[in-house]
Design a protein around this motif. Sequence first.
Motif, PDB file in Angstrom:
ATOM      1  N   ASP A  45       0.765  -1.226  -0.152  1.00  0.00           N
ATOM      2  CA  ASP A  45      -0.144  -0.332   0.016  1.00  0.00           C
ATOM      3  C   ASP A  45       0.955   1.287  -0.084  1.00  0.00           C
ATOM      4  OD1 ASP A  45      -2.281  -1.346   0.007  1.00  0.00           O
ATOM      5  OD2 ASP A  45      -2.652  -1.543   2.188  1.00  0.00           O
ATOM      6  N   VAL A  46       0.271   2.264  -0.052  1.00  0.00           N
ATOM      7  CA  VAL A  46       1.001   3.631  -0.609  1.00  0.00           C
ATOM      8  C   VAL A  46       1.773   4.140   0.699  1.00  0.00           C
ATOM      9  CG1 VAL A  46       0.895   5.987  -1.353  1.00  0.00           C
ATOM     10  CG2 VAL A  46      -0.461   4.019  -2.722  1.00  0.00           C
ATOM     11  N   VAL A  47       0.927   4.192   1.879  1.00  0.00           N
ATOM     12  CA  VAL A  47       1.206   4.918   2.959  1.00  0.00           C
ATOM     13  C   VAL A  47       2.618   4.112   3.403  1.00  0.00           C
ATOM     14  CG1 VAL A  47       1.031   5.854   5.308  1.00  0.00           C
ATOM     15  CG2 VAL A  47      -0.825   6.143   3.400  1.00  0.00           C
ATOM     16  N   PRO A  48       2.589   3.014   3.905  1.00  0.00           N
ATOM     17  CA  PRO A  48       3.749   2.063   4.197  1.00  0.00           C
ATOM     18  C   PRO A  48       5.021   2.370   3.454  1.00  0.00           C
ATOM     19  CG  PRO A  48       1.852   0.727   4.465  1.00  0.00           C
ATOM     20  CD  PRO A  48       1.436   1.820   3.588  1.00  0.00           C
ATOM     21  N   ILE A  49       4.880   2.654   2.144  1.00  0.00           N
ATOM     22  CA  ILE A  49       6.065   2.851   1.534  1.00  0.00           C
ATOM     23  C   ILE A  49       6.665   4.309   1.961  1.00  0.00           C
ATOM     24  CG2 ILE A  49       6.840   3.354  -0.963  1.00  0.00           C
ATOM     25  CD1 ILE A  49       4.901   1.034  -2.004  1.00  0.00           C
ATOM     26  N   LEU A  50       5.957   5.131   2.174  1.00  0.00           N
ATOM     27  CA  LEU A  50       6.061   6.479   2.452  1.00  0.00           C
ATOM     28  C   LEU A  50       7.032   6.210   3.984  1.00  0.00           C
ATOM     29  CD1 LEU A  50       3.009   8.699   1.414  1.00  0.00           C
ATOM     30  CD2 LEU A  50       5.309   8.800   0.430  1.00  0.00           C
ATOM     31  N   LYS A  51       6.190   5.431   4.879  1.00  0.00           N
ATOM     32  CA  LYS A  51       6.750   5.336   6.069  1.00  0.00           C
ATOM     33  C   LYS A  51       7.988   4.599   6.257  1.00  0.00           C
ATOM     34  CE  LYS A  51       2.536   5.313   8.791  1.00  0.00           C
ATOM     35  NZ  LYS A  51       1.437   4.212   9.567  1.00  0.00           N
ATOM     36  N   HIS A  52       8.004   3.502   5.155  1.00  0.00           N
ATOM     37  CA  HIS A  52       9.285   2.476   5.742  1.00  0.00           C
ATOM     38  C   HIS A  52      10.061   2.135   4.406  1.00  0.00           C
ATOM     39  CE1 HIS A  52       6.603   1.744   9.174  1.00  0.00           C
ATOM     40  NE2 HIS A  52       5.809   1.274   8.493  1.00  0.00           N
ATOM     41  N   GLY A  53       9.966   2.885   3.443  1.00  0.00           N
ATOM     42  CA  GLY A  53      10.606   2.452   2.137  1.00  0.00           C
ATOM     43  C   GLY A  53      10.100   1.228   1.541  1.00  0.00           C
ATOM     44  N   VAL A  54      11.098   0.962   0.814  1.00  0.00           N
ATOM     45  CA  VAL A  54      10.867  -0.404  -0.054  1.00  0.00           C
ATOM     46  C   VAL A  54      12.326  -1.041  -0.018  1.00  0.00           C
ATOM     47  CG1 VAL A  54       9.411   0.386  -1.613  1.00  0.00           C
ATOM     48  CG2 VAL A  54      11.609   0.720  -2.338  1.00  0.00           C
ATOM     49  N   VAL A  55      12.354  -2.560  -0.268  1.00  0.00           N
ATOM     50  CA  VAL A  55      13.464  -3.359  -0.319  1.00  0.00           C
ATOM     51  C   VAL A  55      13.572  -3.851  -1.703  1.00  0.00           C
ATOM     52  CG1 VAL A  55      14.407  -5.364   0.748  1.00  0.00           C
ATOM     53  CG2 VAL A  55      13.033  -3.898   2.181  1.00  0.00           C
ATOM     54  N   ASP A  56      15.196  -3.691  -2.233  1.00  0.00           N
ATOM     55  CA  ASP A  56      15.286  -4.256  -3.504  1.00  0.00           C
ATOM     56  C   ASP A  56      15.125  -5.793  -3.452  1.00  0.00           C
ATOM     57  OD1 ASP A  56      15.804  -2.340  -5.253  1.00  0.00           O
ATOM     58  OD2 ASP A  56      17.909  -2.108  -4.646  1.00  0.00           O
ATOM     59  N   GLY A  57      14.651  -6.235  -4.340  1.00  0.00           N
ATOM     60  CA  GLY A  57      14.236  -7.747  -4.536  1.00  0.00           C
ATOM     61  C   GLY A  57      13.246  -8.459  -3.784  1.00  0.00           C
ATOM     62  N   LYS A  58      12.437  -7.286  -2.838  1.00  0.00           N
ATOM     63  CA  LYS A  58      11.241  -7.825  -2.312  1.00  0.00           C
ATOM     64  C   LYS A  58      10.032  -7.041  -2.738  1.00  0.00           C
ATOM     65  CE  LYS A  58       9.425  -8.074   2.399  1.00  0.00           C
ATOM     66  NZ  LYS A  58       9.651  -7.822   3.563  1.00  0.00           N
ATOM     67  N   ASP A  59      10.171  -5.797  -2.494  1.00  0.00           N
ATOM     68  CA  ASP A  59       9.075  -4.910  -2.898  1.00  0.00           C
ATOM     69  C   ASP A  59       9.366  -4.279  -4.253  1.00  0.00           C
ATOM     70  OD1 ASP A  59       8.241  -4.917  -0.263  1.00  0.00           O
ATOM     71  OD2 ASP A  59       9.848  -3.629   0.269  1.00  0.00           O
TER      72      ASP A  59
END
Length: 400
Positions: free
Chosen positions: A176-190
Amino acid sequence: MLKSVCFALALLAAGAGVAAEAPKGSLVIIGGGLRPENAAVWEKIVLLAGGKGARIAVFPTAAQNPAREGGNAVAFLNRHGAQAFLVPVAPLLAGSDVRKAADDPALADAVRNAGGAFFTGGDQARITGSLRRPDGGNSAVLDALWSMYRRGGVIAGTSAGAAIMSSTMFYDPPLDVVPILKHGVVDGKDIAPGLGFIGDDVFIDQHLLVRGRFARMLPVMLDKGYKLGLGIDENTAAVVGPGREVTIVGYTGALVLDLSEAGTDKAQPLFNLSNARISYVDNGDRFNLASRTYVPGPGKEPVDRSMREYREALFYTDILGNTSVVNLLEKLVDSNLERATGLAFEGPTSRAPERGFEFTFSRAPDSREFVTNREDAWSIYRIRMDVRPVRMRQPLYTVE
């Protein structure tokens, strides 16, 4: 370790094909939800593939039900004059060995000699996982796609088929959008390497306005160094020509995110952004990825600044709602105000519910706005966008 190595190899493969030769073909990048009755988009694909009788390779690779989804796409394209055929490269297609099919010389020749290709929606990881070999190299069919595209063919894709167009893509199911703003993304996973047909300088996302996904593009663009992002809404296509001019065709439009002059406060550990530019390109509008110039569609005229409708403060409690960001931008340019504000936050049971984000949109010296005479179709270019973290009160409200 092996997964990281394959990830790096795939990134190199995505970029290598683009650098080798500038494609002479076109892309039709559809934001998902393409309806059978959207003749403008279906006809554009057929036209760019060569017109009536054009051979178009349909890839149901991402689909949960490849036979059904692929068959539907073949039928829709043929209804508009194509001679489409199904490419049996799909991990969930009964009776198909996806690894063998992806390197089948006869199938590769059929794709190479076609006038175009069409990727259905579904899970984009199935596309990249099927068309790339386990070592990260290109399969014969993927090389054939690149050959057809460089020669002048068209590659079209909807939803998952749009996500693969850039060199980086979100995995499916997406965060979801807000979790990405909060916690970022991980290469190879997200996020993972896409196929990179549009090049390595533009980040693509889809289902954009309906799901408020423009905001999730921003952390990825900063992390990966993208200066341009193109997010396409549902039942709408961004048609990218060989001169890198984008024309919007379909139901609504797309957002262009420009971070060329944007910055961040590195002393602030939470996501923040300043001096970005956001533009809404509507059906019929054109935008050049190279020159970054905008041309409004037919019937659009500059907004009459003496006829402003909104005079009260503009504030949205959910900037990520269905079309909320475009609605707020339209009100901003149809007002005597210099800025508008929206919030993005999650509910009390989410991780770190006290974290939220404030989005501020303001006119800049280079902002431009156009509208049709009936004021039902807007084109809004280069509005300044700033994002900063805010603390949400907990509880957000109490019952009287």
